[in-house]
Design an enzyme around this catalytic site. Sequence first.
Site, PDB file in Angstrom:
ATOM      1  N   ALA A  10       0.854  -1.183   0.000  1.00 16.40           N
ATOM      2  CA  ALA A  10       0.000   0.000   0.000  1.00 16.40           C
ATOM      3  C   ALA A  10       0.899   1.244   0.000  1.00 16.40           C
ATOM      4  O   ALA A  10       2.131   1.143   0.143  1.00 16.40           O
ATOM      5  CB  ALA A  10      -0.902  -0.012   1.234  1.00 16.40           C
ATOM      6  N   GLY A  14       7.139   2.145   2.017  1.00 18.54           N
ATOM      7  CA  GLY A  14       8.589   2.236   1.855  1.00 18.54           C
ATOM      8  C   GLY A  14       9.096   1.743   0.512  1.00 18.54           C
ATOM      9  O   GLY A  14      10.284   1.431   0.368  1.00 18.54           O
ATOM     10  N   LYS A  15       8.236   1.720  -0.507  1.00 20.31           N
ATOM     11  CA  LYS A  15       8.654   1.198  -1.813  1.00 20.31           C
ATOM     12  C   LYS A  15       9.749   2.072  -2.436  1.00 20.31           C
ATOM     13  O   LYS A  15      10.789   1.558  -2.874  1.00 20.31           O
ATOM     14  CB  LYS A  15       7.437   1.105  -2.769  1.00 20.31           C
ATOM     15  N   SER A  16       9.504   3.380  -2.490  1.00 22.20           N
ATOM     16  CA  SER A  16      10.501   4.267  -3.109  1.00 22.20           C
ATOM     17  C   SER A  16      11.787   4.256  -2.295  1.00 22.20           C
ATOM     18  O   SER A  16      12.901   4.249  -2.840  1.00 22.20           O
ATOM     19  CB  SER A  16       9.953   5.693  -3.223  1.00 22.20           C
ATOM     20  N   GLU A  91       6.735   2.911  -9.115  1.00 23.46           N
ATOM     21  CA  GLU A  91       5.357   3.168  -9.573  1.00 23.46           C
ATOM     22  C   GLU A  91       4.988   2.262 -10.755  1.00 23.46           C
ATOM     23  O   GLU A  91       4.356   2.701 -11.723  1.00 23.46           O
ATOM     24  CB  GLU A  91       5.184   4.650  -9.966  1.00 23.46           C
ATOM     25  N   GLN A  93       2.854   0.104 -11.093  1.00 19.77           N
ATOM     26  CA  GLN A  93       1.415  -0.109 -11.340  1.00 19.77           C
ATOM     27  C   GLN A  93       0.927   0.692 -12.536  1.00 19.77           C
ATOM     28  O   GLN A  93      -0.052   0.319 -13.184  1.00 19.77           O
ATOM     29  CB  GLN A  93       0.591   0.263 -10.088  1.00 19.77           C
ATOM     30  N   CYS A 148      -1.950   0.640   9.381  1.00 17.49           N
ATOM     31  CA  CYS A 148      -3.202   1.394   9.378  1.00 17.49           C
ATOM     32  C   CYS A 148      -3.264   2.260  10.640  1.00 17.49           C
ATOM     33  O   CYS A 148      -2.552   2.018  11.617  1.00 17.49           O
ATOM     34  CB  CYS A 148      -4.357   0.396   9.363  1.00 17.49           C
TER      35      CYS A 148
HETATM   36  N1  LIG Z   1      10.581  12.380   7.784  1.00 19.46           N
HETATM   37  C1  LIG Z   1      10.684  11.070   7.747  1.00 19.46           C
HETATM   38  N2  LIG Z   1      11.777  10.426   8.174  1.00 19.46           N
HETATM   39  C2  LIG Z   1      11.895   9.096   8.124  1.00 19.46           C
HETATM   40  N3  LIG Z   1      10.950   8.290   7.613  1.00 19.46           N
HETATM   41  C3  LIG Z   1       9.845   8.860   7.166  1.00 19.46           C
HETATM   42  C4  LIG Z   1       9.632  10.265   7.195  1.00 19.46           C
HETATM   43  N4  LIG Z   1       8.427  10.529   6.633  1.00 19.46           N
HETATM   44  C5  LIG Z   1       7.893   9.336   6.313  1.00 19.46           C
HETATM   45  N5  LIG Z   1       8.739   8.321   6.626  1.00 19.46           N
HETATM   46  C6  LIG Z   1       8.522   6.887   6.454  1.00 19.46           C
HETATM   47  O1  LIG Z   1       8.809   6.551   5.108  1.00 19.46           O
HETATM   48  C7  LIG Z   1       8.014   5.424   4.746  1.00 19.46           C
HETATM   49  C8  LIG Z   1       7.365   5.691   3.395  1.00 19.46           C
HETATM   50  O2  LIG Z   1       8.390   5.626   2.430  1.00 19.46           O
HETATM   51  P1  LIG Z   1       8.097   5.780   0.875  1.00 19.46           P
HETATM   52  O3  LIG Z   1       9.290   5.182   0.215  1.00 19.46           O
HETATM   53  O4  LIG Z   1       7.778   7.197   0.550  1.00 19.46           O
HETATM   54  O5  LIG Z   1       6.802   4.840   0.700  1.00 19.46           O
HETATM   55  P2  LIG Z   1       5.999   4.418  -0.625  1.00 19.46           P
HETATM   56  O6  LIG Z   1       6.902   4.657  -1.820  1.00 19.46           O
HETATM   57  O7  LIG Z   1       5.660   2.975  -0.420  1.00 19.46           O
HETATM   58  O8  LIG Z   1       4.758   5.251  -0.644  1.00 19.46           O
HETATM   59  C9  LIG Z   1       6.991   5.205   5.845  1.00 19.46           C
HETATM   60  O9  LIG Z   1       7.411   4.096   6.609  1.00 19.46           O
HETATM   61  C10 LIG Z   1       7.073   6.478   6.654  1.00 19.46           C
HETATM   62  O10 LIG Z   1       6.822   6.225   8.029  1.00 19.46           O
HETATM   63  C1  LIG Z   2      -4.346   4.435  -4.622  1.00 14.73           C
HETATM   64  C2  LIG Z   2      -4.020   5.261  -5.817  1.00 14.73           C
HETATM   65  C3  LIG Z   2      -2.814   5.919  -5.907  1.00 14.73           C
HETATM   66  N1  LIG Z   2      -2.531   6.677  -6.981  1.00 14.73           N
HETATM   67  C4  LIG Z   2      -1.255   7.400  -7.061  1.00 14.73           C
HETATM   68  C5  LIG Z   2      -0.970   8.290  -5.886  1.00 14.73           C
HETATM   69  C6  LIG Z   2       0.546   8.344  -5.843  1.00 14.73           C
HETATM   70  O1  LIG Z   2       0.953   9.400  -6.716  1.00 14.73           O
HETATM   71  C7  LIG Z   2       0.955   6.986  -6.423  1.00 14.73           C
HETATM   72  C8  LIG Z   2       1.415   6.001  -5.368  1.00 14.73           C
HETATM   73  O2  LIG Z   2       2.612   6.452  -4.771  1.00 14.73           O
HETATM   74  P1  LIG Z   2       3.341   5.683  -3.556  1.00 14.73           P
HETATM   75  O3  LIG Z   2       4.789   5.821  -3.928  1.00 14.73           O
HETATM   76  O4  LIG Z   2       2.887   4.266  -3.526  1.00 14.73           O
HETATM   77  O5  LIG Z   2       2.983   6.428  -2.336  1.00 14.73           O
HETATM   78  O6  LIG Z   2      -0.200   6.448  -7.064  1.00 14.73           O
HETATM   79  C9  LIG Z   2      -3.436   6.765  -8.023  1.00 14.73           C
HETATM   80  O7  LIG Z   2      -3.177   7.443  -9.037  1.00 14.73           O
HETATM   81  N2  LIG Z   2      -4.623   6.116  -7.943  1.00 14.73           N
HETATM   82  C10 LIG Z   2      -4.960   5.372  -6.873  1.00 14.73           C
HETATM   83  O8  LIG Z   2      -6.091   4.797  -6.848  1.00 14.73           O
END
Ligand SMILES: Nc1ncnc2c1ncn2[C@@H]1O[C@H](COP(=O)(O)OP(=O)(O)O)[C@@H](O)[C@H]1O
Ligand SMILES: Cc1cn([C@H]2C[C@H](O)[C@@H](COP(=O)(O)O)O2)c(=O)[nH]c1=O
EC number: 2.7.1.21
Length: 203
Positions: A10, A14-16, A91, A93, A148
């Site tokens: 979700a 931490g994917k990026s 990204e 998806q 969550c």
């Molecule tokens: N300022 C911060 N410092 C360290 N970790 C952070 C900070 N802000 C968010 N995070 C953590 O980074 C993670 C999200 O990383 P991100 O790679 O952006 O996720 P995703 O690409 O899956 O959306 C989460 O575990 C969040 O708690």
């Molecule tokens: C659920 C959902 C997400 N998106 C977009 C929103 C963000 O720009 C990316 C996901 O980024 P993350 O690195 O996983 O945080 O996807 C969307 O366009 N549509 C959706 O339903």
Amino acid sequence: MAKLHFKYGAMNSGKSDTLIKTAYNYEERGLGTITVKPAVDTKGEDWVLARGGAKRRVDVLIESGHDLREEIKAFIAARPERNFHVVLVDESQFLDRDQIDQLFLVAKNDQISVICYGLRTDFLACQFPGSSRLFELADNFEKLPTMCRCGSQAEFNCRSVNGAFVFEGDQVAIDGAGRVTYESLCGTCYLDEKAQALGPALF
Ligand SMILES: Nc1ncnc2c1ncn2[C@@H]1O[C@H](COP(=O)(O)OP(=O)(O)O)[C@@H](O)[C@H]1O
Ligand SMILES: Cc1cn([C@H]2C[C@H](O)[C@@H](COP(=O)(O)O)O2)c(=O)[nH]c1=O
């Protein structure tokens, strides 16, 4: 044998961040990486941005309908002095189904491993084209966990517009564009928000 991997989770799992660390690990050992991102993800333009602040420049920003294998080959051909070991896709998806097929060819015919990071499902809990094809083709799968608000593992992504959760709209709405934000929720909290928005209904 090179493999196609899909690491999914979700939003906020931490994917990026994992992609950026993985690229760093390869590069610090002199093993070349190629970072790919779909151009539809306008957040950060040609950078992969993690919420913690880490960032990495994208090597191939791929448009829908373009041949991703050809663009990766062109990137490699322009750097004959380097040895490339892995393609890292953020990204994923958002990639076309055909582009996932092209990544499969990169792994199986060109013998370069590919690690795709992406969402399993959209805000309506339906698969994206890229993730759907990855579930059909990838050799390995790994779920990246996130939490969550209730402390359970979040599996779903809830979209809000102007601060209110919504359950209709286009599949693609980039985080932070306009008044769109997201919250990662477990199944129970996702259904609670859906019932509050639409009234009690079947899933
Ligand atoms: N300022 C911060 N410092 C360290 N970790 C952070 C900070 N802000 C968010 N995070 C953590 O980074 C993670 C999200 O990383 P991100 O790679 O952006 O996720 P995703 O690409 O899956 O959306 C989460 O575990 C969040 O708690
Ligand atoms: C659920 C959902 C997400 N998106 C977009 C929103 C963000 O720009 C990316 C996901 O980024 P993350 O690195 O996983 O945080 O996807 C969307 O366009 N549509 C959706 O339903």
